[in-house]
Every structure is written in structure tokens, then in C-alpha cells.
Design an enzyme around this catalytic site. Structure first.
Site, PDB file in Angstrom:
ATOM      1  N   ASP A   1       4.003  -0.469  15.811  1.00  0.00           N
ATOM      2  CA  ASP A   1       5.184  -0.164  15.696  1.00  0.00           C
ATOM      3  C   ASP A   1       5.820   0.954  15.038  1.00  0.00           C
ATOM      4  OD1 ASP A   1       5.503  -2.555  17.623  1.00  0.00           O
ATOM      5  OD2 ASP A   1       7.058  -3.566  15.973  1.00  0.00           O
TER       6      ASP A   1
ATOM      7  N   GLY B   1       0.878  -1.349   0.138  1.00  0.00           N
ATOM      8  CA  GLY B   1       0.083  -0.158  -0.110  1.00  0.00           C
ATOM      9  C   GLY B   1       0.649   1.085  -0.131  1.00  0.00           C
TER      10      GLY B   1
ATOM     11  N   VAL C   1      15.524  -7.774  24.717  1.00  0.00           N
ATOM     12  CA  VAL C   1      14.713  -8.383  24.595  1.00  0.00           C
ATOM     13  C   VAL C   1      14.919  -9.696  23.784  1.00  0.00           C
ATOM     14  CG1 VAL C   1      12.296  -9.011  25.015  1.00  0.00           C
ATOM     15  CG2 VAL C   1      12.966  -6.604  24.905  1.00  0.00           C
TER      16      VAL C   1
ATOM     17  N   SER D   1      20.644  -7.894  17.751  1.00  0.00           N
ATOM     18  CA  SER D   1      19.327  -7.622  17.959  1.00  0.00           C
ATOM     19  C   SER D   1      19.553  -6.212  18.759  1.00  0.00           C
ATOM     20  CB  SER D   1      18.728  -8.543  18.898  1.00  0.00           C
ATOM     21  OG  SER D   1      19.730  -9.238  19.677  1.00  0.00           O
TER      22      SER D   1
ATOM     23  N   GLU E   1      26.862  -5.854  24.857  1.00  0.00           N
ATOM     24  CA  GLU E   1      25.787  -4.903  24.983  1.00  0.00           C
ATOM     25  C   GLU E   1      26.427  -3.583  25.169  1.00  0.00           C
ATOM     26  OE1 GLU E   1      22.378  -4.443  25.126  1.00  0.00           O
ATOM     27  OE2 GLU E   1      23.074  -2.240  25.823  1.00  0.00           O
TER      28      GLU E   1
ATOM     29  N   HIS F   1      -5.607 -21.350  46.398  1.00  0.00           N
ATOM     30  CA  HIS F   1      -4.333 -22.055  46.987  1.00  0.00           C
ATOM     31  C   HIS F   1      -4.300 -23.500  46.701  1.00  0.00           C
ATOM     32  CE1 HIS F   1      -1.285 -23.219  50.012  1.00  0.00           C
ATOM     33  NE2 HIS F   1      -1.992 -24.015  50.212  1.00  0.00           N
TER      34      HIS F   1
ATOM     35  N   ALA G   1       3.074  -6.280  20.472  1.00  0.00           N
ATOM     36  CA  ALA G   1       1.889  -6.786  19.955  1.00  0.00           C
ATOM     37  C   ALA G   1       0.791  -6.377  20.581  1.00  0.00           C
ATOM     38  CB  ALA G   1       2.115  -8.175  19.781  1.00  0.00           C
TER      39      ALA G   1
HETATM   40  P1  FAD Z   1       4.011  -5.615  12.288  1.00  0.00           P
HETATM   41  O1  FAD Z   1       3.781  -6.982  13.292  1.00  0.00           O
HETATM   42  O2  FAD Z   1       5.575  -5.361  12.040  1.00  0.00           O
HETATM   43  O3  FAD Z   1       3.022  -5.658  10.987  1.00  0.00           O
HETATM   44  C1  FAD Z   1       3.110  -4.706  10.098  1.00  0.00           C
HETATM   45  C2  FAD Z   1       2.724  -5.489   8.780  1.00  0.00           C
HETATM   46  O4  FAD Z   1       2.724  -4.389   7.684  1.00  0.00           O
HETATM   47  C3  FAD Z   1       3.729  -6.594   8.297  1.00  0.00           C
HETATM   48  O5  FAD Z   1       3.415  -7.720   8.029  1.00  0.00           O
HETATM   49  C4  FAD Z   1       4.327  -5.865   7.006  1.00  0.00           C
HETATM   50  O6  FAD Z   1       4.782  -6.568   5.995  1.00  0.00           O
HETATM   51  C5  FAD Z   1       3.078  -5.007   6.579  1.00  0.00           C
HETATM   52  N1  FAD Z   1       3.530  -3.772   5.770  1.00  0.00           N
HETATM   53  C6  FAD Z   1       4.599  -2.914   5.993  1.00  0.00           C
HETATM   54  N2  FAD Z   1       4.661  -1.709   5.094  1.00  0.00           N
HETATM   55  C7  FAD Z   1       3.371  -2.445   4.081  1.00  0.00           C
HETATM   56  C8  FAD Z   1       2.843  -1.559   3.017  1.00  0.00           C
HETATM   57  N3  FAD Z   1       3.142  -0.463   2.746  1.00  0.00           N
HETATM   58  N4  FAD Z   1       1.550  -2.181   2.465  1.00  0.00           N
HETATM   59  C9  FAD Z   1       1.236  -3.286   2.866  1.00  0.00           C
HETATM   60  N5  FAD Z   1       1.784  -3.915   3.937  1.00  0.00           N
HETATM   61  C10 FAD Z   1       2.977  -3.483   4.672  1.00  0.00           C
HETATM   62  N6  FAD Z   1       5.866  -8.330  21.073  1.00  0.00           N
HETATM   63  C11 FAD Z   1       4.891  -8.619  22.210  1.00  0.00           C
HETATM   64  O7  FAD Z   1       4.078  -8.030  22.577  1.00  0.00           O
HETATM   65  N7  FAD Z   1       5.287  -9.825  22.822  1.00  0.00           N
HETATM   66  C12 FAD Z   1       6.423 -10.734  22.402  1.00  0.00           C
HETATM   67  O8  FAD Z   1       6.642 -11.807  22.959  1.00  0.00           O
HETATM   68  C13 FAD Z   1       7.234 -10.295  21.319  1.00  0.00           C
HETATM   69  N8  FAD Z   1       8.139 -11.080  20.872  1.00  0.00           N
HETATM   70  C14 FAD Z   1       8.722 -10.596  19.635  1.00  0.00           C
HETATM   71  C15 FAD Z   1       9.907 -11.284  19.269  1.00  0.00           C
HETATM   72  C16 FAD Z   1      10.646 -10.900  18.291  1.00  0.00           C
HETATM   73  C17 FAD Z   1      11.667 -11.816  17.699  1.00  0.00           C
HETATM   74  C18 FAD Z   1      10.341  -9.774  17.567  1.00  0.00           C
HETATM   75  C19 FAD Z   1      11.071  -9.221  16.391  1.00  0.00           C
HETATM   76  C20 FAD Z   1       9.321  -8.986  17.975  1.00  0.00           C
HETATM   77  C21 FAD Z   1       8.488  -9.314  19.169  1.00  0.00           C
HETATM   78  N9  FAD Z   1       7.524  -8.473  19.574  1.00  0.00           N
HETATM   79  C22 FAD Z   1       6.716  -8.792  20.558  1.00  0.00           C
HETATM   80  C23 FAD Z   1       7.218  -7.213  19.243  1.00  0.00           C
HETATM   81  C24 FAD Z   1       5.873  -7.474  17.964  1.00  0.00           C
HETATM   82  O9  FAD Z   1       6.305  -8.404  16.948  1.00  0.00           O
HETATM   83  C25 FAD Z   1       5.588  -6.204  17.208  1.00  0.00           C
HETATM   84  O10 FAD Z   1       5.439  -5.089  18.365  1.00  0.00           O
HETATM   85  C26 FAD Z   1       4.309  -6.024  16.664  1.00  0.00           C
HETATM   86  O11 FAD Z   1       4.359  -7.031  15.636  1.00  0.00           O
HETATM   87  C27 FAD Z   1       3.796  -4.738  15.847  1.00  0.00           C
HETATM   88  O12 FAD Z   1       2.667  -5.015  15.411  1.00  0.00           O
HETATM   89  P2  FAD Z   1       2.307  -4.168  14.129  1.00  0.00           P
HETATM   90  O13 FAD Z   1       1.153  -4.378  13.520  1.00  0.00           O
HETATM   91  O14 FAD Z   1       2.554  -2.589  14.458  1.00  0.00           O
HETATM   92  O15 FAD Z   1       3.545  -4.208  13.067  1.00  0.00           O
HETATM   93  P1  NAI Z   2      15.759  -3.964  22.355  1.00  0.00           P
HETATM   94  O1  NAI Z   2      15.617  -2.169  22.228  1.00  0.00           O
HETATM   95  O2  NAI Z   2      14.814  -4.706  23.318  1.00  0.00           O
HETATM   96  O3  NAI Z   2      17.531  -4.114  22.811  1.00  0.00           O
HETATM   97  C1  NAI Z   2      18.203  -3.876  21.785  1.00  0.00           C
HETATM   98  C2  NAI Z   2      19.428  -3.827  22.651  1.00  0.00           C
HETATM   99  O4  NAI Z   2      20.874  -3.606  22.058  1.00  0.00           O
HETATM  100  C3  NAI Z   2      19.576  -2.591  23.764  1.00  0.00           C
HETATM  101  O5  NAI Z   2      20.083  -3.172  25.273  1.00  0.00           O
HETATM  102  C4  NAI Z   2      20.713  -1.613  23.265  1.00  0.00           C
HETATM  103  O6  NAI Z   2      21.468  -1.095  24.267  1.00  0.00           O
HETATM  104  C5  NAI Z   2      21.704  -2.656  22.513  1.00  0.00           C
HETATM  105  N1  NAI Z   2      22.539  -1.946  21.493  1.00  0.00           N
HETATM  106  C6  NAI Z   2      22.128  -0.990  20.563  1.00  0.00           C
HETATM  107  N2  NAI Z   2      23.042  -0.715  19.647  1.00  0.00           N
HETATM  108  C7  NAI Z   2      24.048  -1.514  19.867  1.00  0.00           C
HETATM  109  C8  NAI Z   2      25.062  -1.738  19.501  1.00  0.00           C
HETATM  110  N3  NAI Z   2      25.642  -1.044  18.391  1.00  0.00           N
HETATM  111  N4  NAI Z   2      26.210  -2.651  20.013  1.00  0.00           N
HETATM  112  C9  NAI Z   2      25.737  -3.417  21.220  1.00  0.00           C
HETATM  113  N5  NAI Z   2      24.504  -3.252  21.699  1.00  0.00           N
HETATM  114  C10 NAI Z   2      23.473  -2.499  21.076  1.00  0.00           C
HETATM  115  O7  NAI Z   2      15.648  -4.348  20.961  1.00  0.00           O
HETATM  116  P2  NAI Z   2      15.686  -6.016  20.435  1.00  0.00           P
HETATM  117  O8  NAI Z   2      15.946  -6.970  21.283  1.00  0.00           O
HETATM  118  O9  NAI Z   2      16.172  -5.853  18.995  1.00  0.00           O
HETATM  119  O10 NAI Z   2      13.892  -6.166  20.192  1.00  0.00           O
HETATM  120  C11 NAI Z   2      13.247  -5.035  19.638  1.00  0.00           C
HETATM  121  C12 NAI Z   2      12.094  -4.951  20.029  1.00  0.00           C
HETATM  122  O11 NAI Z   2      11.071  -6.110  19.781  1.00  0.00           O
HETATM  123  C13 NAI Z   2      11.927  -4.852  21.487  1.00  0.00           C
HETATM  124  O12 NAI Z   2      12.211  -3.521  21.864  1.00  0.00           O
HETATM  125  C14 NAI Z   2      10.638  -5.050  21.854  1.00  0.00           C
HETATM  126  O13 NAI Z   2       9.671  -4.003  21.585  1.00  0.00           O
HETATM  127  C15 NAI Z   2      10.137  -6.231  20.761  1.00  0.00           C
HETATM  128  N6  NAI Z   2      10.271  -7.540  21.541  1.00  0.00           N
HETATM  129  C16 NAI Z   2       9.348  -7.797  22.489  1.00  0.00           C
HETATM  130  C17 NAI Z   2       9.617  -9.086  23.127  1.00  0.00           C
HETATM  131  C18 NAI Z   2       8.609  -9.407  24.293  1.00  0.00           C
HETATM  132  O14 NAI Z   2       7.721  -8.509  24.597  1.00  0.00           O
HETATM  133  N7  NAI Z   2       8.822 -10.444  25.018  1.00  0.00           N
HETATM  134  C19 NAI Z   2      10.288 -10.146  22.510  1.00  0.00           C
HETATM  135  C20 NAI Z   2      11.385  -9.632  21.709  1.00  0.00           C
HETATM  136  C21 NAI Z   2      11.106  -8.464  20.979  1.00  0.00           C
END
Ligand code: FAD
Ligand code: NAI
Length: 474
Positions: free
Chosen positions: A321, A124, A192, A278, A212, A453, A329
Site C-alpha cells: 500500500d 523502523g 469498497v 471511508s 458519495e 456439474h 493484500a
Molecule cells: P499494511 O497491511 O498496512 O501493513 C503495514 C504494517 O507496517 C502495519 O502493521 C504497520 O503497523 C507497520 N508499520 C508502518 N510503519 C512502520 C514502521 N516505520 N516501523 C515498523 N512497522 C511499521 N485487501 C484485500 O486484498 N482484500 C480485502 O478483502 C480487503 N479488505 C479490507 C478491508 C478494510 C476494512 C481495509 C481497511 C482494507 C482492506 N484491504 C483488503 C486492503 C488491505 O488490508 C491492504 O491492501 C493490505 O493490508 C496492504 O498490505 P501492506 O503490507 O502493504 O500494508
Molecule cells: P475507496 O477508494 O474504495 O472508496 C472511497 C470512496 O470515497 C470513493 O468512492 C470516493 O469517491 C469517496 N470519497 C472520497 N472523498 C469523499 C468525500 N469528501 N465525500 C464523500 N465521498 C468521498 O476507499 P475505501 O472504501 O476507504 O477503501 C480503501 C481501500 O481499501 C480500497 O481502495 C481498497 O484498496 C481497500 N479495500 C479492499 C477491499 C476488498 O478488496 N474487498 C475491502 C475494503 C477495502
């Protein structure tokens, strides 16, 4: 002829698909477009975004399998169970994870059908404004919509001069598809993803080193929790290095070497089979044609929105995001519901101060509200109730005595200001604390509620009692 909708959602992640479903429930003719490369059996892009395809769900599946493997190897014996040395079939573990992802992403297509949301496969991009609202190009088609909700999410941030091939050097996408246990795994970023993915491979036998840049561990968490988490995770075998400066990264087909300066400036080199980068995520705003229609972004490339996710353009909203606030999410989903309801003339509400944080390590870490350090900095007088899981019969029964619950309540009014948990089941226990704080509850409210409990929820109950110095079991 141009298809015309009341609401078009760009992006089918948790923010976008939930916004679309809620908008359709409220009676709007709704479409949602999605363009990711993860194809379903029909060859269409899968819904569910980062969360379902390469985020929350697959990472939790791998965390579960690796937890079971580790328990079989290390914890069964003390309960009198002998199974010999367990073996891990990594391709099978990955296939199970992929199957869960397929089921859930297909499930969202089913939800779209049930709620009469039109799915549009394609990228889009804004074309311009018309008398009826907005024109958006979706693939080769032009779509008209009175209201547009941008939910394009985020992608992994990469570091300059560290190309990600998602084989040897991985971001979240490759990290969830590693096909064999690396002997040595290097991770850049102890956030994370670093901790969750580091835990997966550490449990399966990899030597995991996390580099880190920051001097402190989990700076967003309450300092007590961060200290306990660091101690426990290091005891589990994660090697954590703080205050590093990453230098040259050289990758070959066989592995990777990461040069870095430690916190004293000493040059070090880490050799590993794989590297996960990450270091946070960047918003997906490229390719939206935002500048051409005057959609305002901030200096970090995020779409600027007000408290109701309204952008600077009439009839254009942005959620999840791609806007300010935690990249989670459940936060994206909350905003999706809020925007759909506001479009329908309802109140719509999302309090960014009350989005729970969870890290799915063992033990789990979860918190809501203010940390002790935030209260101190704000000069708020508070009282503390802190109870260890060690004092709870259920925690001992399930072999999970580590960690504690810490409750912070206002010293004058007793209103709960923050709850911080490290311990088994923290991801579920936090829900009670969120409910209490949403209802402006006091620690006495939780203290006077009967908790079953023996359950882990009794630790939260005791922490509430402890705020008034009347814990019964500690
Ligand atoms: P997204 O999930 O990124 O979805 C956006 C979608 O839009 C994508 O599918 C993309 O393809 C699509 N898109 C982008 N641009 C366009 C366009 N122009 N046209 C059409 N489609 C498009 N959050 C938690 O709460 N709990 C967790 O345990 C957790 N674990 C995570 C683990 C990892 C490894 C990662 C990377 C993230 C994790 N997160 C977690 C974060 C979570 O995935 C995101 O915060 C969440 O997916 C954001 O939702 P969103 O809908 O904003 O974006
Ligand atoms: P993050 O923001 O959690 O952590 C990134 C880390 O990388 C920070 O500690 C930062 O100081 C460090 N960093 C940044 N630049 C660096 C460098 N040049 N060298 C070394 N360290 C550096 O981001 P992350 O782990 O990539 O996850 C992205 C996001 O996805 C999270 O912020 C979270 O919002 C979401 N997420 C949520 C989860 C959950 O809810 N359980 C699980 C995984 C992801």
C-alpha cells in the site's frame, strides 16, 4: 553490538511478512520489524498489518455473520425452514471476529519461527548508509541490513474538520468494533469499505445511508456490473446519495449529524447514531526518516518505485500500500515475493494489470483485466459472452440467482481481455479467469475445458461459450 541482517523488512503486514518469509526461504538472514498498537498476549505488536488486524479478515468475518443472520431472517422460510425472528448478539459476533484475528496473527509469528525470520518489535526508521548497506533504527536498537524492504502500508484518510474518535465517528478501525446495531448509520464514501461495512450493518437491521462525492457508482468496475450492483444493493436497503458535498459534521456522545449539499446543491442534514468515514487510504511514510536519506516520495506521499519495486536508493525496495497500484493484500504479497526473488538474483514478476478486484457484498463482485469501457476507449474490437446466474441450476439450488458473468475477448485473436462477475462465489470464480488470462488463454480454451456439474463455475464456462455464440444453457 549492531545486529546485522541480509534483509530487513519494515512493516509486518501481508506485503512485509510474505517478503520476509520468502527472503528467509531463499537463504537470507532476515528480520522484520513491526510497531502497531495491537498487542498479542505477550504484549508484542501483532503481525498481519491492516489486513489481518483491521481490514480484510475481520471485515469478512463480520460479513459472514451478518449474511447468516439476514438469511435466517429473510431467506430460510422459502426453503421451508422456520426459526422465528433471529437475534443478534453483537458482542459475541465481535468476539468471534477478534478470536479469528488473534489466531491468524499468532499464526504468522509461528511462520516466522518456522522460516527463521527474526521478529523485531519496534518502529523502523532510516538512519543512514554504511559500507555494508543500511542502518535502520528499530525502537532503541540500530540494525544493519544489506537490503531494506519498506512495507509500511497505509492508514485511513480522514477528512478535515471530521475528527475520528472510533466510537461515534469511525474509520476502518472503529467500524470493525461497533458494539451494538446502530439504528441509523451514516457512511461517507461509497467505495469498497463503505459498501462492505454498510452491508454488514444493513443486514443486521441498521438504516444505512452512504454519501458519495462522485457522480457514479463504482467507477473502476465495468459499467454493466456497477449498474447491476447499484440496483441490487439499493433493493437490499442501502440508501446511496451521489454527487454530495459534505459540510459540517457535529458529533456528540449520543450521535452525529452530517450536513451535506446534494447533487443539486440543496442543503440536507443526516442524523445518525454512528458515522463511518471511508474515503480512501494514505501511505504510511511519516516517521521513516525518508527525506534524511533521500528516499523519493511522489506528490501523494507514496514511495516512488519502478516496475520491480526498486526505489531511487540502492538496496532499498518498497511494496504494498505504500507504493502505486491497487491497495490490496494480494498485490502486496505478490510484490513481496517478487522483491525477495529479485534480491536473490531470480526473475521476480508482478503484473499490476492482473491483480483481481473483489468486493465482498452479496452478491459478490469480482473482476480481472479490462472493462468494456476501457476496450472501447482504446479502440479494441472485442466480443462479449454474458450469462446470468439465473440460468444455472446450482445458483438456483443455493438460492442465489442474482447477477451474471461477462467475458470480453479479442474479436480477432479470441484472447480473453476481461472477466467481470457479479454473483454468488465471484471471489473464487475469478481465480479461473485470472489463470486463463495469465496463460494468455482464449475464450475457446475455457469453452473446451470440462467444468463440473452442477457448479457455479459453469456460468463462467457458458460465458466463454457465449463469446462464440454457442452457449448451451442460455
Ligand atoms: P499494511 O497491511 O498496512 O501493513 C503495514 C504494517 O507496517 C502495519 O502493521 C504497520 O503497523 C507497520 N508499520 C508502518 N510503519 C512502520 C514502521 N516505520 N516501523 C515498523 N512497522 C511499521 N485487501 C484485500 O486484498 N482484500 C480485502 O478483502 C480487503 N479488505 C479490507 C478491508 C478494510 C476494512 C481495509 C481497511 C482494507 C482492506 N484491504 C483488503 C486492503 C488491505 O488490508 C491492504 O491492501 C493490505 O493490508 C496492504 O498490505 P501492506 O503490507 O502493504 O500494508
Ligand atoms: P475507496 O477508494 O474504495 O472508496 C472511497 C470512496 O470515497 C470513493 O468512492 C470516493 O469517491 C469517496 N470519497 C472520497 N472523498 C469523499 C468525500 N469528501 N465525500 C464523500 N465521498 C468521498 O476507499 P475505501 O472504501 O476507504 O477503501 C480503501 C481501500 O481499501 C480500497 O481502495 C481498497 O484498496 C481497500 N479495500 C479492499 C477491499 C476488498 O478488496 N474487498 C475491502 C475494503 C477495502
Amino acid at each position: 553490538m549492531t545486529q546485522q541482517f541480509d534483509v530487513l523488512v519494515i512493516g509486518g503486514g501481508p506485503g512485509g511478512y510474505v517478503a520476509a518469509i520468502r527472503a528467509a526461504q531463499l537463504g537470507f538472514k532476515t528480520a522484520c520489524c513491526e510497531s502497531n498498537p495491537y498487542a498479542d498476549p505477550k504484549g508484542e505488536p501483532r503481525l498481519g498489518g491492516t489486513c489481518l488486524n483491521v481490514g480484510c479478515i475481520p471485515s469478512k468475518a463480520l460479513l459472514h455473520t451478518s449474511h447468516l443472520f439476514h438469511a435466517a431472517a429473510h431467506d430460510f422460510a422459502e426453503q421451508g425452514i422456520s426459526v422465528g425472528a433471529p437475534k443478534i448478539d453483537v458482542p459475541k459476533m465481535i468476539a468471534r471476529k477478534t478470536d479469528i484475528v488473534s489466531k491468524l496473527t499468532a499464526g504468522i509469528k509461528g511462520l516466522f519461527k518456522k522460516n527463521k525470520v527474526t521478529f523485531l518489535a519496534g518502529h523502523g526508521a532510516f538512519v543512514g548508509k554504511t559500507a555494508e548497506g543500511w542502518k535502520v533504527a528499530v525502537g532503541n536498537e540500530e540494525i544493519g541490513a544489506r537490503q531494506v524492504i519498506v512495507a509500511t502500508g497505509s492508514s485511513a484518510r480522514h477528512l478535515p474538520n471530521i475528527p475520528v474518535d472510533n466510537q461515534i465517528v469511525c474509520d476502518n478501525i472503529g467500524a470493525l468494533d461497533i458494539d451494538a446495531v446502530p439504528k441509523k448509520l451514516a457512511i461517507i464514501g461509497a467505495g469498497v469499505i463503505g459498501l462492505e461495512m454498510g452491508s454488514v450493518w444493513n443486514r443486521l437491521g441498521a438504516e444505512v445511508t452512504i454519501l458519495e462525492v462522485g457522480a457514479n457508482f463504482l467507477p473502476a468496475a465495468d459499467a454493466d456490473i456497477a449498474k447491476e450492483a447499484k440496483k441490487i444493493l439499493m433493493k437490499q436497503g442501502l440508501v446511496l446519495r451521489f454527487g454530495v458535498k459534505i459540510g459540517a459534521v457535529k458529533a456528540s456522545k449520543k450521535g452525529v449529524s452530517v450536513a451535506y449539499a446534494d447533487q443539486d446543491g440543496k442543503e440536507e442534514k443526516l442524523e445518525a447514531d454512528r458515522l463511518i468515514v471511508s474515503v480512501g487510504r494514505v501511505p504510511n511514510t511519516e516517521g521513516l526518516n525518508a527525506a534524511a536519506v533521500g528516499l523519493k516520495l511522489n506528490e501523494r506521499g507514496m514511495i516512488e518505485v519502478d516496475a520491480h519495486c526498486k526505489t531511487n536508493l540502492e538496496g532499498v525496495w518498497a511494496i504494498g500500500d505504500v507504493v502505486r497500484g491497487p491497495m490490496l493484500a494480494h498485490k502486496a504479497m505478490e510484490e513481496g515475493v517478487m522483491v525477495a526473488e529479485i534480491i536473490a538474483g531470480q526473475a521476480g514478476h508482478c503484473d499490476l494489470n492482473l491483480i483481481p478486484s473483489v468486493i465482498y457484498t452479496t452478491p459478490e463482485i469480482a473482476w480481472i483485466g479490462k472493462s468494456e469501457q476501457q476496450l472501447q476507449a482504446a479502440g479494441v474490437a472485442y466480443k462479449t459472452g454474458k450469462i446470468p446466474f439465473m440460468a444455472n441450476g446450482r445458483a438456483l439450488g443455493i438460492g442465489a440467482p442474482e447477477g451474471f458473468v461477462k467475458m470480453l475477448a479479442d474479436a480477432q485473436t479470441d484472447r480473453i481481455l476481461g472477466v467481470h462477475i457479479i454473483g454468488a462465489g465471484a471471489s473464487d470464480l475469478i481465480a479461473e479467469a485470472v489463470t486463463a488470462i495469465e496463460f494468455a488463454g482464449a475464450s475457446e480454451d475455457l469453452a473446451r475445458i470440462c467444468h463440473a456439474h452442477p457448479t457455479l463455475s459453469e456460468v463462467l464456462h457458458e460465458a466463454a461459450l457465449a463469446c462464440d455464440k454457442r452457449a448451451l444453457h442460455f
